[in-house]
Design a protein around this motif. Sequence first.
Motif, PDB file in Angstrom:
ATOM      1  N   ARG A 191       6.648  21.218   0.580  1.00  0.00           N
ATOM      2  CA  ARG A 191       7.658  21.274   1.648  1.00  0.00           C
ATOM      3  C   ARG A 191       7.826  22.688   2.187  1.00  0.00           C
ATOM      4  N   PHE A 192       7.370  23.676   1.441  1.00  0.00           N
ATOM      5  CA  PHE A 192       7.498  25.050   1.911  1.00  0.00           C
ATOM      6  C   PHE A 192       6.386  25.443   2.890  1.00  0.00           C
ATOM      7  N   GLU A 193       5.410  24.545   3.035  1.00  0.00           N
ATOM      8  CA  GLU A 193       4.231  24.887   3.843  1.00  0.00           C
ATOM      9  C   GLU A 193       4.154  24.106   5.149  1.00  0.00           C
ATOM     10  N   VAL A 194       5.182  23.334   5.451  1.00  0.00           N
ATOM     11  CA  VAL A 194       5.030  22.383   6.566  1.00  0.00           C
ATOM     12  C   VAL A 194       5.287  22.968   7.959  1.00  0.00           C
ATOM     13  N   TRP A 195       5.844  24.170   7.993  1.00  0.00           N
ATOM     14  CA  TRP A 195       6.376  24.696   9.260  1.00  0.00           C
ATOM     15  C   TRP A 195       5.413  24.724  10.442  1.00  0.00           C
ATOM     16  N   PRO A 196       4.150  25.111  10.261  1.00  0.00           N
ATOM     17  CA  PRO A 196       3.281  25.187  11.447  1.00  0.00           C
ATOM     18  C   PRO A 196       2.998  23.834  12.091  1.00  0.00           C
ATOM     19  N   TYR A 197       3.227  22.767  11.357  1.00  0.00           N
ATOM     20  CA  TYR A 197       2.794  21.454  11.857  1.00  0.00           C
ATOM     21  C   TYR A 197       3.892  20.662  12.573  1.00  0.00           C
ATOM     22  N   LEU A 198       5.107  21.156  12.475  1.00  0.00           N
ATOM     23  CA  LEU A 198       6.224  20.286  12.880  1.00  0.00           C
ATOM     24  C   LEU A 198       6.332  20.033  14.381  1.00  0.00           C
ATOM     25  N   GLU A 199       6.035  21.024  15.164  1.00  0.00           N
ATOM     26  CA  GLU A 199       6.174  20.829  16.613  1.00  0.00           C
ATOM     27  C   GLU A 199       5.180  19.778  17.111  1.00  0.00           C
ATOM     28  N   ARG A 200       3.946  19.897  16.648  1.00  0.00           N
ATOM     29  CA  ARG A 200       2.937  18.904  17.054  1.00  0.00           C
ATOM     30  C   ARG A 200       3.303  17.525  16.500  1.00  0.00           C
ATOM     31  N   PHE A 201       3.838  17.528  15.291  1.00  0.00           N
ATOM     32  CA  PHE A 201       4.264  16.261  14.673  1.00  0.00           C
ATOM     33  C   PHE A 201       5.370  15.617  15.516  1.00  0.00           C
ATOM     34  N   ALA A 202       6.335  16.447  15.950  1.00  0.00           N
ATOM     35  CA  ALA A 202       7.461  15.921  16.734  1.00  0.00           C
ATOM     36  C   ALA A 202       6.954  15.306  18.037  1.00  0.00           C
ATOM     37  N   ASP A 203       5.995  15.961  18.652  1.00  0.00           N
ATOM     38  CA  ASP A 203       5.447  15.472  19.919  1.00  0.00           C
ATOM     39  C   ASP A 203       4.748  14.134  19.744  1.00  0.00           C
ATOM     40  N   GLU A 204       3.856  14.115  18.767  1.00  0.00           N
ATOM     41  CA  GLU A 204       3.064  12.903  18.551  1.00  0.00           C
ATOM     42  C   GLU A 204       3.966  11.755  18.092  1.00  0.00           C
ATOM     43  N   ALA A 205       4.863  12.069  17.170  1.00  0.00           N
ATOM     44  CA  ALA A 205       5.749  11.025  16.650  1.00  0.00           C
ATOM     45  C   ALA A 205       6.665  10.509  17.759  1.00  0.00           C
ATOM     46  N   GLY A 206       7.113  11.414  18.617  1.00  0.00           N
ATOM     47  CA  GLY A 206       7.976  11.016  19.747  1.00  0.00           C
ATOM     48  C   GLY A 206       7.278   9.961  20.603  1.00  0.00           C
ATOM     49  N   GLY A 207       6.007  10.205  20.897  1.00  0.00           N
ATOM     50  CA  GLY A 207       5.230   9.259  21.711  1.00  0.00           C
ATOM     51  C   GLY A 207       5.110   7.919  21.008  1.00  0.00           C
ATOM     52  N   GLU A 208       4.852   7.990  19.725  1.00  0.00           N
ATOM     53  CA  GLU A 208       4.683   6.787  18.916  1.00  0.00           C
ATOM     54  C   GLU A 208       5.977   5.948  18.908  1.00  0.00           C
ATOM     55  N   ILE A 209       7.078   6.640  18.768  1.00  0.00           N
ATOM     56  CA  ILE A 209       8.385   5.955  18.715  1.00  0.00           C
ATOM     57  C   ILE A 209       8.659   5.235  20.039  1.00  0.00           C
ATOM     58  N   LEU A 210       8.421   5.941  21.143  1.00  0.00           N
ATOM     59  CA  LEU A 210       8.677   5.320  22.447  1.00  0.00           C
ATOM     60  C   LEU A 210       7.770   4.108  22.641  1.00  0.00           C
ATOM     61  N   ALA A 211       6.536   4.234  22.155  1.00  0.00           N
ATOM     62  CA  ALA A 211       5.611   3.108  22.312  1.00  0.00           C
ATOM     63  C   ALA A 211       6.081   1.905  21.480  1.00  0.00           C
ATOM     64  N   ILE A 212       6.561   2.159  20.282  1.00  0.00           N
ATOM     65  CA  ILE A 212       6.983   1.031  19.428  1.00  0.00           C
ATOM     66  C   ILE A 212       8.282   0.404  19.932  1.00  0.00           C
ATOM     67  N   LEU A 213       9.240   1.255  20.260  1.00  0.00           N
ATOM     68  CA  LEU A 213      10.551   0.720  20.645  1.00  0.00           C
ATOM     69  C   LEU A 213      10.590   0.262  22.103  1.00  0.00           C
ATOM     70  N   GLY A 214       9.749   0.867  22.898  1.00  0.00           N
ATOM     71  CA  GLY A 214       9.777   0.550  24.331  1.00  0.00           C
ATOM     72  C   GLY A 214      10.984   1.156  25.020  1.00  0.00           C
ATOM     73  N   ARG A 215      11.709   2.002  24.351  1.00  0.00           N
ATOM     74  CA  ARG A 215      12.856   2.693  24.919  1.00  0.00           C
ATOM     75  C   ARG A 215      13.237   3.844  23.994  1.00  0.00           C
ATOM     76  N   ARG A 216      14.190   4.646  24.423  1.00  0.00           N
ATOM     77  CA  ARG A 216      14.615   5.746  23.552  1.00  0.00           C
ATOM     78  C   ARG A 216      15.419   5.184  22.388  1.00  0.00           C
ATOM     79  N   PRO A 217      15.366   5.841  21.257  1.00  0.00           N
ATOM     80  CA  PRO A 217      16.277   5.405  20.189  1.00  0.00           C
ATOM     81  C   PRO A 217      17.705   5.798  20.577  1.00  0.00           C
ATOM     82  N   ASP A 218      18.675   5.214  19.895  1.00  0.00           N
ATOM     83  CA  ASP A 218      20.070   5.563  20.205  1.00  0.00           C
ATOM     84  C   ASP A 218      20.581   6.664  19.298  1.00  0.00           C
TER      85      ASP A 218
END
Length: 793
Positions: A371-398
């Motif tokens: 967990r101390f090594e994750v920092w460089p990956y988080l922004e890209r993770f947030a971007d990719e995961a954000g896309g994935e979430i919108l695709a699954i839910l078909g809308r923004r989460p609440d």
Amino acid sequence: MFDTLQKYYQENREMVLALFERYRDSGKNLMLKSELWDEFLALDSSVEQKVRIVSPLGRVIAKAQEAAIDHDRLAMAIRPKVAQWHYFSYSYNEGKLEEMAVAEFLAFKEKQVQNDLQQPVLEFDLGPFERDFPKMTQSRSIGHGVEFLNRICTSRLSREPVGGRELVFSFLRLHGYGNISFMINDKIASVVELQHALNDALEYLEGKTAGSEWSALVDDLQKMGFEPGWGRSREKVMQSFSRLANLLEAPDYQNLEKFISGVPMIFNIVVLSPHGFFGQENVLGLPDTGGQIVYILDQVRALEREMKERIYEQGLDIKPKILIVTRLIPEAGDTTCNQAREHVQGTENVEIVRVPFRRVNGEVLPQWISRFEVWPYLERFADEAGGEILAILGRRPDLVIGNYSDGNLVSYLMSKKMGVTNCTIAHALEKTKYLYSALYWHQMEEQYHFSCQFTADMIAMNSADFIITSTFQEIAGSADVVGQYESYSSFTMPGLQRVLQGIDVFDPKFNIVSPGADEDVYFSYTKEKRRFTEHHDEIRELIFGEQHPAGRGVIGETKRPLIFSMARLDRIKNLTGLVQWYAENEELRSKTHLMIVGGTVNPEHSGDEEERVQILRMHELFDTYGLDKEVRWLGVRLDKRVSGELYRCIADGRGVFVQPAYFEAFGLTVIEAMASGLPTFATRYGGPLEIIQDGRSGFHIDPNHGSASSDILLKFFSRCEAEEGYWQQISEGGIQRVQERYTWQLYAQRLLSLTCVYGFWKFATNLERQETSRYLEMLYHLQYRPLAAAMER
Ligand code: UDP
Ligand code: LCN
């Protein structure tokens, strides 16, 4: 406090000076609370110790948290009350005692750290931005933010009746799902029209048969301007209408909370937990993989249940969905962490969604990282995961819920981009776990990267719409111990940043909502009929069996009670400490056996440096003290039902549970053990201090005083031998405490209500928050990003 000290100093110069010189002569540049106090007690003075202790000087030193000292000057931080800080300095040459500003104190502290990091640093201060923002003032209000906020909202509504009502009106027009609108439609165009419509609708409903359903009323109500969401039955709809009518007429805070929490606005939730192995089997106990996972899996089950119930009551037919978003790990061993999607057992519509960490060039990171090594990956993770979430839910989460420093940062990025309510949960803030983690960040940087973590924490905490904590102490500590969040109020990382106001624990965003222990698994050993007897043979073998392939030590069939502990094999968890206390207490050894579940016995099987050190230490203790016949150490990962039944089997034999950590943020094992009826002895540093009432529902122990702790255990066992019913008394005390305070149903109800209230508050104050939000953005881009990027090089 300072004025009294000043006066006392003028009248008792000699003694005060003697103490301050003693501090200087200790040769230490930094002193902690206990050291300052010990020196005070050891002072050779004509004034008797008893008198000294109650003197103004004694009272100040009793409340001193730390001091920095050099040849010319002493600077001290005093915390007279929870979350209140004062600083003073004493100059040895001039004999002058003066108050000090926090910035000056921090700068002086920095000087005591000998290194080459003396260049000017960033001073980070949220104080000016928050000046006009409502803050609580009493320490007993800390952690009850929502109540305060409701009062503030209500008084705003009363002060500005026109604007306030407009606000409620526009808020009601916001809600809907897909093409369905909720609450009101275009037929109602103003607050006045809404008030009339409510009156008419109430009159209309009076005339309808009791128990009529929304479907039978919808045609008429829609003509009056109302859409679904008010309730399923006539009674529920009438209740919502009257609440709103009352609110528009004369706002009161209880009514406001009730009304706002009833508005349908939560259908999809995203829960973020990037690091570790997030799975449902074979993961607990792996490095960095513990309570947070248990917490989230129980949390989503409880939330889904509560969301379904609320949506049904609101008269809607929408299936709620929850996504747990975590990291996909291709090299996942015997876990499912390499699968992109996984259904969560015991739920209808909750899924784990896994998205990989990627390197700058887009390559997927195959292996687990700490967990101390994750920092460089988080922004890209947030971007990719954000896309994935919108695709699954078909809308923004609440609602987006972050967990731990990394999840909270991702939650910040995601909720900002999507414009949704953001809740964060710390689970454990590392800052208070490691001594001087901020001041000596540079020395620890290679292993821990606290530069990234603490910066990320400040961004996430300050941007969150609301923060959930498990206990009060997590926010603001106790009379003597600084709270985990409080430790971010001001601190310095020499050469990197000096934080004057990082977080304010009086901010109404803090709410204590404690987790529970899964009641289907962790219940009292006395509930014979519910017990998982199918596991009894396996458990007997685990405890008393021959040499275990993944263990060390054979205690054989024994009538002695067991001292049990289970945790990840982190240094902080201090399982090796417990083994040593036990080993060194002959009498305890003669009365009991010790059983440890944690880690793995083969250091080569561990991928984590800290764990490897602990494994080797454990073997060393077995060898040094000859523990192979008295201590059973199992390096296994137990299925939840097995561990649930194991607690109970140990209770059958009148054993106990010990949680010996140097620091435990909350401590799920503590409530699991208590719920099972095991008398529990847990660390006084962190959550257990609040969970357990010492001597009633368990006992507090001090991990820094091993022999005193093992004596507390010994005393307990001796008393149990002498006094029939004593074991039961403590056992029942623990069960009762958990039932009263720590249940998931209460948790889910509270969390959903908070989401609604803070959602409304966010809507009402969006503009006012903009300055802070921009300032945090700068911190993210100019400070955090380069730090995280540097780790990748
Ligand atoms: N746990 C487990 N097996 C282990 C170690 C831990 O099942 O070998 C579970 C334990 O029952 C508890 C959680 O993991 O539910 C640990 O949570 P806790 O809050 O005590 O500590 P954390 O690991 O989160 O620091
Ligand atoms: C992390 C920890 O270290 C524990 O103290 C908590 O109980 C757990 O998370 C769940 O919040």
